[in-house]
Scaffold this motif. Structure first.
Motif, PDB file in Angstrom:
ATOM      1  N   ASP A 245       9.016  21.011   3.934  1.00 26.16           N
ATOM      2  CA  ASP A 245       7.292  21.011   3.855  1.00 26.16           C
ATOM      3  C   ASP A 245       6.935  20.415   4.072  1.00 26.16           C
ATOM      4  OD1 ASP A 245       9.196  22.981   2.599  1.00 26.16           O
ATOM      5  OD2 ASP A 245       8.462  22.448   0.539  1.00 26.16           O
TER       6      ASP A 245
ATOM      7  N   LEU B 294       2.995  19.911   5.222  1.00 27.57           N
ATOM      8  CA  LEU B 294       1.701  19.535   4.388  1.00 27.57           C
ATOM      9  C   LEU B 294       1.230  17.997   5.328  1.00 27.57           C
ATOM     10  CD1 LEU B 294       2.890  19.954   0.865  1.00 27.57           C
ATOM     11  CD2 LEU B 294       1.717  21.395   1.931  1.00 27.57           C
TER      12      LEU B 294
ATOM     13  N   SER C 297       3.401  23.566  -2.835  1.00 24.29           N
ATOM     14  CA  SER C 297       4.084  23.655  -1.412  1.00 24.29           C
ATOM     15  C   SER C 297       4.383  25.258  -0.435  1.00 24.29           C
ATOM     16  CB  SER C 297       4.878  22.453  -1.248  1.00 24.29           C
ATOM     17  OG  SER C 297       5.504  22.729   0.495  1.00 24.29           O
TER      18      SER C 297
END
Lengths: 98, 487, 472
Positions: C310, C314, C338
């Protein structure tokens, strides 16, 4: 250190700056250049230890331009003084790369 | 004393409508047509465009618009300053067909002050010479003696003003190219402080030395010109930010030289001077003292090294400034055997004259790896020392005096085969160039053969106003600048 | 024999300016030859360079992002050589006095490679070879570049690849450059030498050019590593030379020897005053410098406890990370945000060719939607419908849920008849469930869900179906 300007040095300089010196002029040109270099070599004797080099005659402040684009030149102005051009580009003999 | 109609009077007559700009310009063109056949001060006159420009100024006046401070004034342009639509050839075969697509800042400013900037005055190729014999158009002759050189590289400009072809000429000075021809031709020449006038549009010889300046019949006329063309320019990052006052307004401040101290460095007032020049300069010194100036000895101990210092720096910079002439985007092109290398080499070898090639080679030598520190590097260090000499001297005086040239105008061909002898002609002008200082050359006497001798006044940075004041006082008390060469 | 590989990279990066380094000609999509040039770019007689403040600012920002030492005074120099793509016969660059000394680029969480220096310079033009000759196009001439010179700290081609990946990421984050190798806004040359294990002196280095992607850099270095090792193992010596990578042949070939390297006669450019970088410029450069990717990754790990995958997604662009944090700050669960970013918002943004923060979805609205889902008020499927409605109608989550009637249906009196209808419609599935095949219940649930357009509460549907299908 003294330095003699001979044909070989003259050729090196001419190659670096893309000048062709005809064979019959090489000796006389080497002599002329050599005379100047010899006379100017005396400058090396001036004591300059610790002296700053000065690429400018006066102290110059930094000048910065705002990042604002202006209209580019018209094509006829770009190539107006070029001996050879094609399709807006300058034309040179074919470059062999590498 | 009989007043001579100078630039200021001409401007007033055009501004008031007493004379039209066309009339003033036509008058100049007529004098050129009558007199320039033997002098060859101009390589191109451009009469049609000059008259059209003058007519446009007259039309604006007729329409009730106010005219600028150079209204209708014909200003002869040196061949290395760009004027849009005109050829700027720098006295070189390389640029014989180069049409300027933009105007130099100095030209544009003079034009926006309503001057008629015209013609192309002859010069040594790319400014590289002290006699105007190194032009692809052949030499210009000295109006005082046609067997002699007018000096150089702005020889055409100085001859044009001396012969009365134009009241003002725009020129450039790298190591004396305005001052020395002004001295040889008996006219007044100003090299401003480095960066006082934009170099944008001046075909570069040596970037850290090139200055745009003017030649006129009087210091007062030069003040008029400088006020119009000086100042910061966004297109030249080396123009000076400092604002200096209007020079013309400062002229009236003095009527004599009381309270001024002039430094007289031995190094520039003795060694290598011809006897007639020395005699004229001594008389000038005593005359200046009569006008109230105090003369003191000052020392410039590094001045004897100025000529090699100057030539190493100037040629090093020139060797790369002239690398752009490769036959591709502008300038002369010769294809040679057809390869790229052959095209480059042939274009450059045909386009550049002998002296330019010699200086490119010398400059390439001065920058070469392994030798650069000993030659170019050492010269830039000596330059610092020379600047310090001037700073020290100006703590004791307001300006420095010396002759402009160690000799008067020499015969054509006399020095052309000996580069060192030619370079030594510049011994008195290159120090101010290296230090970036303003310097004025004033007619101050005559030497053998009635040839003009010039007095050089070197001032602190940005003190053109002081130099022009002194020049103006001198010219109000002497007649040297009013002498005219034989027709 | 074992060898240690020593690699150093030199990377040219185009700065994201509107005009060129020394001329006001526009920089941008290049277009027809010579349509992006000014007198300065032609090297016309009488022209002078005018330094672009934004180029200096971006260069300084790059230096700060790479932890280099910005020099208060630096200088431009002329590099002299003749080539048709070089209009003045010299390139304006920095030589003895660059604007930045030192710096570093991370290779992974623990290691970094040092930088030797960073300097500013102008790009050259482009040559187009045709049968009639070579065409010179100066659109690119004068475009601002920084050259980032790495120390020979890299010990493997994989390190070189990691160096470039991290460098690119940092420069993009800092807004310094687009770093697009295909468009030429990032270019890389590599130096590689081998030395015997345990030796202290580096071997003879070879420079490799013509590297057009990060993978190509790695492949070329791997090839060159093998080539040099074979020569050295056979007792041969390496020639100091420049070699050209030929990607189609998967090998390098000699281009020129270092002995014939030209004398560039570098010297200070007298047309340009010294470059003094004052506090004001430094502050302006720093102000535009956001959090750098490695710092952001560490923070996202510590603060939000997200999985590494994640975090990687991101922190790919500054905008994504910032958008994530804004939604979290507006009151949504980090892991939910997320998930939604990765599965919905980022693909949507990519589809539309915009950054996620330019989709037109305000972070508080996204947070509200995610809270509604987490609270069980609407289903995940309904949430996705609501999202598209919000985008299309520029409304908030409540309005979308109301307009679409998405509120979750939990009422057994509504669900029960539909559950019975499903059992009647799919008797085989019903029998299978009764027989103990639990998976078969999904088909029945799907039938109910479809009938209620996804709004039914899955738990209630499950409960009712099982009641009717309990094994007898």
């Amino acid at each position: 250190m003294t330095l003699e300007v001979d044909r070989s040095l003259l050729q090196t300089l001419a190659d670096l700056t893309r000048l062709h010196i005809p064979a019959e002029q090489q000796d006389s040109l080497a002599r002329r250049l050599g005379g100047v270099v010899e006379a100017f070599s005396a400058l090396a004797a001036v004591p300059t230890a610790g002296v700053d080099a000065s690429p400018y005659p006066l102290p110059l402040p930094t000048v910065l331009r705002a990042d604002v684009p202006e209209a580019p030149l018209a094509p006829d102005i770009v190539t107006g003084n070029a001996a050879r051009s094609a399709a807006g580009a300058f034309l040179v003999p074919r470059v062999i790369d590498g | 004393m009989i007043p001579t109609p100078g630039a200021l009077e001409l401007v007033r007559s055009v501004q008031t409508g007493e004379r039209s700009a066309v009339d003033v310009v036509a008058d100049a063109l007529a004098r050129i047509a009558a007199g320039d056949g033997t002098l060859r001060a101009f390589v191109e006159i451009g009469a049609e465009r000059a008259l059209a420009d003058a007519a446009a100024i007259d039309a604006r006046r007729a329409a009730g618009q106010p005219l600028g401070p150079l209204a209708g004034l014909p200003i002869a342009l040196k061949d290395n300053l760009l004027r849009q639509g005109a050829i700027a050839g720098a006295g070189s075969r390389m640029l014989a067909d180069f049409v300027a697509p933009y105007s130099a800042t100095a030209v544009a400013r003079a034009q926006s002050a309503d001057a008629v900037v015209f013609g192309r005055t002859n010069m040594d190729e790319f400014g590289m010479g002290s006699s105007t014999e190194r032009s692809c158009h052949g030499p210009t002759r000295n109006p005082w003696d046609r067997t002699r050189v007018p000096g150089g590289s702005s020889g055409g400009a100085a001859a044009a003003v001396a012969a009365g072809f134009a009241p003002l000429a725009l020129g450039s000075d790298t190591g004396g190219s305005i001052r020395q021809p002004a001295a040889f031709c008996g006219v007044t020449g100003l090299k401003p402080t480095y960066g006082r006038v934009s170099r944008y549009g001046l075909i570069a010889y040596a970037s850290s030395l090139d200055c745009v300046g003017g030649i006129a019949r009087s210091a007062a006329d030069l003040a008029l010109l400088l006020d119009a063309i000086a100042g910061v320019d966004a297109a030249d990052p080396t123009t000076l930010q400092a604002t200096a006052g209007e020079c013309r307004l400062a002229l009236g401040v003095r009527t004599d030289l009381k309270g001024l101290t002039f430094g007289v460095p031995w190094e520039l007032n003795g060694p290598g001077l011809d006897a007639d020049v020395l005699a004229a300069i001594r008389q000038t010194h005593s005359r200046l003292a009569d006008l109230g100036a105090r003369l003191v000895d000052v020392a410039l101990p590094h001045v004897p090294h100025a000529v090699p210092t100057y030539y190493l720096i100037a040629t090093a910079e020139a060797s790369t400034n002239l690398a752009r002439y490769d036959g591709i985007r502008f300038g002369l092109r010769r294809d040679g055997s057809g390869s790229l290398e052959s095209m480059l080499t042939h274009s450059r070898s045909h386009g550049f004259g002998d002296e330019v090639q010699l200086r490119i080679l010398l400059g390439t030598f001065a920058l070469r790896a392994g030798w650069q520190d000993q030659f170019y590097g050492q010269a830039t260090r000596v330059r610092t020392l020379l600047r310090q000499d001037f700073t020290t001297a100006f703590a004791r005086c307001d300006a420095i005096l010396c002759p402009t040239s160690p000799v008067t105008a020499f015969p054509l061909g006399a020095r052309i085969d000996d580069p060192l002898a030619m370079y030594l002609c510049d011994a008195l002008t290159v120090p101010a160039s290296l230090a970036g200082l303003p310097a004025l050359s004033l007619p101050c006497g005559v030497g053998d053969g009635d040839l003009p001798v010039g007095l050089q006044i070197i001032g602190p940075a940005l003190r053109e106003d002081l130099l022009l004041q002194v020049g103006h006082v001198w010219q109000q008390h002497t007649d040297w600048h009013r002498r005219r060469p034989p027709a | 024999m074992t060898f240690v590989t020593v690699i150093g990279l030199e990377v040219h990066v185009q700065l994201r300016t509107a005009s060129k380094l020394f001329s006001p000609a526009p920089v941008g999509a290049l277009g027809d030859p010579n349509t992006r040039v000014h007198f300065v770019d032609l090297g016309l007689p009488g022209v002078l360079p005018r330094l672009n403040r934004q180029a200096v600012l971006l260069a300084v920002r790059a230096a700060l992002a790479l932890a280099g030492t910005v020099q208060p005074t630096s200088r431009f120099a002329r590099k002299n050589y003749f080539y048709p793509d070089l209009p003045k016969g010299y390139q304006i660059s920095q030589y003895e006095e660059p604007f930045c000394v030192g710096g570093r680029v991370p290779l992974d969480a623990e290691r970094h490679a040092r930088l030797h220096r960073i300097h500013l310079e102008e790009d050259a033009g482009k040559l187009i070879h045709t049968d009639a000759g070579t065409l010179v196009d100066l659109n690119r001439a004068g475009v601002p570049l920084i050259e980032i010179v790495g120390e020979p700290d890299l010990r493997s081609p994989a390190d070189a690849h990691a160096f470039l990946v991290h460098l690119e990421e940092i420069l993009r984050f800092a807004g310094v450059s687009d770093c697009d190798m295909e468009l030429g806004s990032l270019r890389c040359d590599a130096n590689i030498s081998l030395m015997r294990a345990g030796a202290t002196a580096f071997g003879t280095k070879v420079e490799i050019k013509n590297l057009n992607s990060f993978k190509m850099v790695q492949r070329a270095l791997e090839y060159e590593e093998r080539r040099q090792a074979a020569i050295l193992a056979a007792g041969g010596t390496i020639a100091a030379e420049t070699r050209l990578w030929q990607d189609e042949k998967e090998q390098t070939r000699s281009m020129r020897s270092k002995e014939s390297a030209p004398d560039y006669r570098y010297f200070p450019d007298p047309d340009l005053p010294p470059l003094c970088i004052d506090d004001e410029l430094l502050a302006a450069a720093r102000a535009g410098l956001g959090e750098l990717p490695h710092a952001r990754r560490r923070r996202f790990h510590d603060r939000y406890g997200l999985p590494d995958y994640d975090i990687g997604q991101l922190t790919r662009t500054p905008a994504t990370g910032a958008f994530f944090e804004m939604v979290v700050q507006a009151g949504a669960e980090p892991k939910t945000v997320s998930n939604w970013l990765m599965s919905e918002l980022l693909p949507l943004a990519q589809q539309r060719g915009v950054a996620v923060d330019a989709l037109g979805l305000a972070p508080p609205r996204v947070a509200e939607l995610l809270r509604t889902i987490d609270a069980g008020t609407i289903t995940v499927l309904a949430g996705k419908q609501a999202l598209h409605h919000m985008l299309a109608n520029d409304c908030d989550a409540a309005a979308a849920i109301g307009a679409l009637g998405l509120a979750k249906i939990t009422d057994p009196t509504v669900i029960e008849p539909l559950a019975l209808a499903a059992i009647a419609a799919l008797p085989q599935a019903a029998t299978a469930v009764t027989a103990g095949n639990d998976k078969a219940i999904d088909a029945l649930k799907g039938h109910v869900m479809r009938a209620l357009r996804g709004r039914a509460d899955a738990a209630v549907v499950d409960r009712i179906l099982r009641r009717h299908l309990s094994p007898r």
